[in-house]
Scaffold this active site. Sequence first.
Site, PDB file in Angstrom:
ATOM      1  N   GLU A   1      38.888  30.624  29.994  1.00 22.63           N
ATOM      2  CA  GLU A   1      39.930  30.097  30.662  1.00 22.63           C
ATOM      3  C   GLU A   1      39.939  30.127  31.927  1.00 22.63           C
ATOM      4  OE1 GLU A   1      43.284  29.265  28.865  1.00 22.63           O
ATOM      5  OE2 GLU A   1      44.677  28.049  30.161  1.00 22.63           O
TER       6      GLU A   1
ATOM      7  N   SER B   1      43.915  25.409  33.485  1.00 26.50           N
ATOM      8  CA  SER B   1      44.685  24.663  32.745  1.00 26.50           C
ATOM      9  C   SER B   1      45.268  23.266  32.661  1.00 26.50           C
ATOM     10  CB  SER B   1      45.461  25.268  31.308  1.00 26.50           C
ATOM     11  OG  SER B   1      45.604  24.418  30.408  1.00 26.50           O
TER      12      SER B   1
ATOM     13  N   ARG C   1      43.328  39.368  31.324  1.00 28.04           N
ATOM     14  CA  ARG C   1      44.874  39.077  31.243  1.00 28.04           C
ATOM     15  C   ARG C   1      46.396  40.560  31.141  1.00 28.04           C
ATOM     16  NH1 ARG C   1      46.443  36.135  26.834  1.00 28.04           N
ATOM     17  NH2 ARG C   1      43.795  35.398  26.165  1.00 28.04           N
TER      18      ARG C   1
ATOM     19  N   ARG D   1      41.353  35.782  37.339  1.00 25.43           N
ATOM     20  CA  ARG D   1      39.600  35.390  36.614  1.00 25.43           C
ATOM     21  C   ARG D   1      38.813  34.766  37.402  1.00 25.43           C
ATOM     22  NH1 ARG D   1      42.379  32.999  30.912  1.00 25.43           N
ATOM     23  NH2 ARG D   1      44.019  34.873  30.658  1.00 25.43           N
TER      24      ARG D   1
ATOM     25  N   ARG E   1      53.696  37.320  32.503  1.00 20.83           N
ATOM     26  CA  ARG E   1      54.152  36.911  31.690  1.00 20.83           C
ATOM     27  C   ARG E   1      53.543  38.312  30.496  1.00 20.83           C
ATOM     28  NH1 ARG E   1      49.372  31.779  31.603  1.00 20.83           N
ATOM     29  NH2 ARG E   1      50.506  30.636  33.054  1.00 20.83           N
TER      30      ARG E   1
END
Length: 426
Positions: free
Chosen positions: A349, A352, A277, A391, A262
């Site tokens: 998070e 999802s 991130r 994460r 990403r």
Amino acid sequence: MLDAKLLRNDFAEVKRKLSHRNEDISALDRFGDLDQKRRDVIQEVEELKSQRNKVSQEISQMKREKKDASEIIEQMQKVSARVKQLDEELRLVDEELHYLLLTIPNLPHESAPIGADEEENEEVRKWGEIPKFEFEAQAHWDLGKDLGMLDFERAAKVTGSRFVIYKGMGARLERALINFMMDLHEDEHGYTEIMPPYMVNRESMTGTGQLPKFEEDAFKIREEDYFLIPTAEVPVTNMHRDEIVSIEELPMQYVAYSACFRSEAGSAGRDTRGLIRQHQFNKVELVHFVKPEDSYDHLEKIASHAEKVLQLLNLPYRVLNMCTGDLGFTAAKKYDIEVWIPSNDAYREISSCSNFESFQARRANIRFKREKKGKAEFLHTLNGSGLAIGRTVAAILENYQQEDGSVIIPEVLRPYMGGKEKISNL
RNA sequence: GGAGAAGUACCCAAGUGGCUGAAGGGGCGCCCCUGCUAAGGGUGUAGGUCGUGUGAGCGGCGCGAGGGUUCAAAUCCCUCCUUCUCCGCCA
């Protein structure tokens, strides 16, 4: 993509539902005019084509009878010229209409709470106990560095910022988590394992909704017009693009491990430290293809499968029902699962889980038939992370840290870690 | 990367400009004969999508994709994609 017929017949209701989203829907108003224009042009051009088809038969007949057809051929030249003109007009209108439809977000489900932004997401449940440390707890990037597991500096040298090198027990832990999650979903939750390509073409990115609106979020291979996948959702969902599956095959449940890429455009300066991130991260993804009437049961199922991972790892988490303003472009309903990250003193998070209903299926043209001779219907697609690996590593390091800077390995992972119970410097 | 071949409906496959707005098989549906996991005969069926109409229906598009030539294209021309074979390179 929404059904154009729904927009045509129920425009006010669609607009009302979309207004609760945190998205620009001003383009919506052009739909009516474009749709009408399109149908007007179609009617005119099809009438001419029908006429041309008939007259062509007559010409054919006359030629066989050696009669002179030059007069009607001359007429048809004019008709054909007009057809060509109208076809071009139609192409332009179609293009604009199609683009418009591709940029309209999904309709929120009625059970998604109405709200403006993440402040109004609804907490559904909480699990586990937040650890209380008798000492000063460290952030995972410090723990990981001290334990020789994570090397951000060298990754920055080798590639750039927002990359990491896993080393030693760090690499082993990452790999253990992938294997643990894959095994769990395959053996206990009934998934079929997929190893997908990490690059996909433009059609696939459009099929799942990353394009055309969010091109800047993706890494692109310009020479080929390929994109590095931001999630395995893209290749796995698009496996069945332009297919009609039989009802006996449903539900289809796939689990795929992949690296994800990403660009994080627009989040410069956020979470600059640590694993939260990154431009590249690992993820185990769950994807379901189901009958429309089953999709909300499956949303609960996917969430429970992701939660099961956290429960077995004994990591505290909560589940949020995302409000209409925070749903994202493609979901009708979405649960975010957030894991406790001590250094943030907050839940972050880690998964999802979304029900897209027929939104992706219509874009990607994925259908099923209830009966062999029956009409093909769009199926429903869902997906959820099960889980994001990086994460999870961050959560394990921080939640399982000890006063001496070592980290206890969660029991379920030990078989994957050569039987080790603890990661330490000593 | 080089050279060649091919892509037609669920599958195989005929088809080099107009009676193909897609032959013939297989499969699938139904029927008959036979009878117990064989075989044979008859017959029917062709996808999808868009427009229009309350509806039966009517019409447009469709032969890998997109353009072009023509009154008319599965058929001729151009570009692209995919698959296969051979050569080269290579984890």
